[in-house]
Motif scaffolding. Structure first.
Motif, PDB file in Angstrom:
ATOM      1  N   GLU A  37      -7.656   6.399  -6.224  1.00  0.00           N
ATOM      2  CA  GLU A  37      -6.216   6.385  -6.478  1.00  0.00           C
ATOM      3  C   GLU A  37      -5.445   6.719  -5.208  1.00  0.00           C
ATOM      4  O   GLU A  37      -6.020   7.174  -4.223  1.00  0.00           O
ATOM      5  CB  GLU A  37      -5.858   7.446  -7.540  1.00  0.00           C
ATOM      6  CG  GLU A  37      -6.626   7.347  -8.831  1.00  0.00           C
ATOM      7  CD  GLU A  37      -6.138   6.241  -9.744  1.00  0.00           C
ATOM      8  OE1 GLU A  37      -5.127   5.589  -9.422  1.00  0.00           O
ATOM      9  OE2 GLU A  37      -6.784   6.025 -10.779  1.00  0.00           O
ATOM     10  N   THR A  38      -4.136   6.510  -5.256  1.00  0.00           N
ATOM     11  CA  THR A  38      -3.270   7.100  -4.245  1.00  0.00           C
ATOM     12  C   THR A  38      -2.793   8.416  -4.829  1.00  0.00           C
ATOM     13  O   THR A  38      -2.426   8.491  -6.002  1.00  0.00           O
ATOM     14  CB  THR A  38      -2.071   6.200  -3.876  1.00  0.00           C
ATOM     15  OG1 THR A  38      -1.307   5.929  -5.046  1.00  0.00           O
ATOM     16  CG2 THR A  38      -2.525   4.921  -3.211  1.00  0.00           C
ATOM     17  N   GLY A  40      -0.448  11.985  -4.154  1.00  0.00           N
ATOM     18  CA  GLY A  40       0.565  12.692  -3.389  1.00  0.00           C
ATOM     19  C   GLY A  40       0.521  14.171  -3.706  1.00  0.00           C
ATOM     20  O   GLY A  40       0.292  14.558  -4.853  1.00  0.00           O
ATOM     21  N   ASN A  60     -10.128   8.884  -2.120  1.00  0.00           N
ATOM     22  CA  ASN A  60      -8.771   8.504  -2.513  1.00  0.00           C
ATOM     23  C   ASN A  60      -7.928   8.382  -1.244  1.00  0.00           C
ATOM     24  O   ASN A  60      -8.317   8.867  -0.186  1.00  0.00           O
ATOM     25  CB  ASN A  60      -8.133   9.583  -3.407  1.00  0.00           C
ATOM     26  CG  ASN A  60      -8.867   9.779  -4.706  1.00  0.00           C
ATOM     27  OD1 ASN A  60      -8.687   9.027  -5.645  1.00  0.00           O
ATOM     28  ND2 ASN A  60      -9.720  10.807  -4.754  1.00  0.00           N
ATOM     29  N   THR A  61      -6.759   7.769  -1.372  1.00  0.00           N
ATOM     30  CA  THR A  61      -5.777   7.779  -0.298  1.00  0.00           C
ATOM     31  C   THR A  61      -4.803   8.905  -0.619  1.00  0.00           C
ATOM     32  O   THR A  61      -4.129   8.860  -1.650  1.00  0.00           O
ATOM     33  CB  THR A  61      -5.028   6.434  -0.221  1.00  0.00           C
ATOM     34  OG1 THR A  61      -5.994   5.403   0.003  1.00  0.00           O
ATOM     35  CG2 THR A  61      -4.013   6.448   0.901  1.00  0.00           C
ATOM     36  N   LYS A  88       6.146   8.706   0.657  1.00  0.00           N
ATOM     37  CA  LYS A  88       4.926   8.063   0.163  1.00  0.00           C
ATOM     38  C   LYS A  88       4.304   8.871  -0.972  1.00  0.00           C
ATOM     39  O   LYS A  88       3.796   8.299  -1.945  1.00  0.00           O
ATOM     40  CB  LYS A  88       3.929   7.877   1.301  1.00  0.00           C
ATOM     41  CG  LYS A  88       4.341   6.813   2.284  1.00  0.00           C
ATOM     42  CD  LYS A  88       3.360   6.722   3.441  1.00  0.00           C
ATOM     43  CE  LYS A  88       3.803   5.638   4.418  1.00  0.00           C
ATOM     44  NZ  LYS A  88       2.946   5.587   5.609  1.00  0.00           N
ATOM     45  N   ALA A  89       4.328  10.187  -0.850  1.00  0.00           N
ATOM     46  CA  ALA A  89       3.727  11.057  -1.871  1.00  0.00           C
ATOM     47  C   ALA A  89       4.409  10.910  -3.230  1.00  0.00           C
ATOM     48  O   ALA A  89       3.772  11.045  -4.265  1.00  0.00           O
ATOM     49  CB  ALA A  89       3.771  12.521  -1.420  1.00  0.00           C
ATOM     50  N   THR A  92       3.039   7.729  -5.619  1.00  0.00           N
ATOM     51  CA  THR A  92       1.596   7.560  -5.738  1.00  0.00           C
ATOM     52  C   THR A  92       1.179   7.426  -7.200  1.00  0.00           C
ATOM     53  O   THR A  92       1.955   7.685  -8.115  1.00  0.00           O
ATOM     54  CB  THR A  92       0.869   8.756  -5.098  1.00  0.00           C
ATOM     55  OG1 THR A  92       1.383   9.963  -5.680  1.00  0.00           O
ATOM     56  CG2 THR A  92       1.066   8.782  -3.594  1.00  0.00           C
ATOM     57  N   ASP A  93      -0.082   7.058  -7.409  1.00  0.00           N
ATOM     58  CA  ASP A  93      -0.628   6.988  -8.764  1.00  0.00           C
ATOM     59  C   ASP A  93      -0.670   8.360  -9.413  1.00  0.00           C
ATOM     60  O   ASP A  93      -0.436   8.522 -10.607  1.00  0.00           O
ATOM     61  CB  ASP A  93      -2.050   6.413  -8.733  1.00  0.00           C
ATOM     62  CG  ASP A  93      -2.117   5.008  -8.149  1.00  0.00           C
ATOM     63  OD1 ASP A  93      -1.227   4.196  -8.461  1.00  0.00           O
ATOM     64  OD2 ASP A  93      -3.056   4.741  -7.382  1.00  0.00           O
TER      65      ASP A  93
END
Length: 97
Positions: A37-38, A40, A60-61, A88-89, A92-93
């Motif tokens: 997942e992404t 944050g 994960n990213t 970006k955070a 996220t997912d």
């Protein structure tokens, strides 16, 4: 604090919630649950102390503002990096704070 009461309140409001005895147990649970997942991070010293960036970034990213090195990058550049990572955070997912 009655954590079981808190857990029930979260569930009643359709939040997924788990309660753990130790930070280590919580970290292992999250590491196993969040994969591919992404992710944050909010500005959480607790997540930092739990080593969550190191654990989750293996598979994960992860976007974590604590990874910015202000001494290395300088204040102006690090402020830009902070804002970029914070944005970006937020999309996220999974978001942890």
């Amino acid at each position: 604090m009655d954590l079981e009461k808190v857990r029930r309140a979260f569930k009643r409001n359709r939040f997924e919630c788990s309660v753990f005895e130790t930070a280590g147990e919580a970290a292992e649970y999250l590491d196993g649950k969040i994969d591919g997942e992404t992710v944050g991070f909010g500005d959480s010293l607790t997540l930092q102390a739990m080593g969550m960036y190191e654990k989750l970034s293996r598979h994960n990213t992860v976007f974590d503002v604590h990874q910015i090195n202000r001494e290395r990058d300088g204040f102006e550049k690090s402020n830009e990096a902070f804002l970029d990572l914070a944005r970006k955070a937020m999309v996220t997912d999974v978001f942890l704070t």
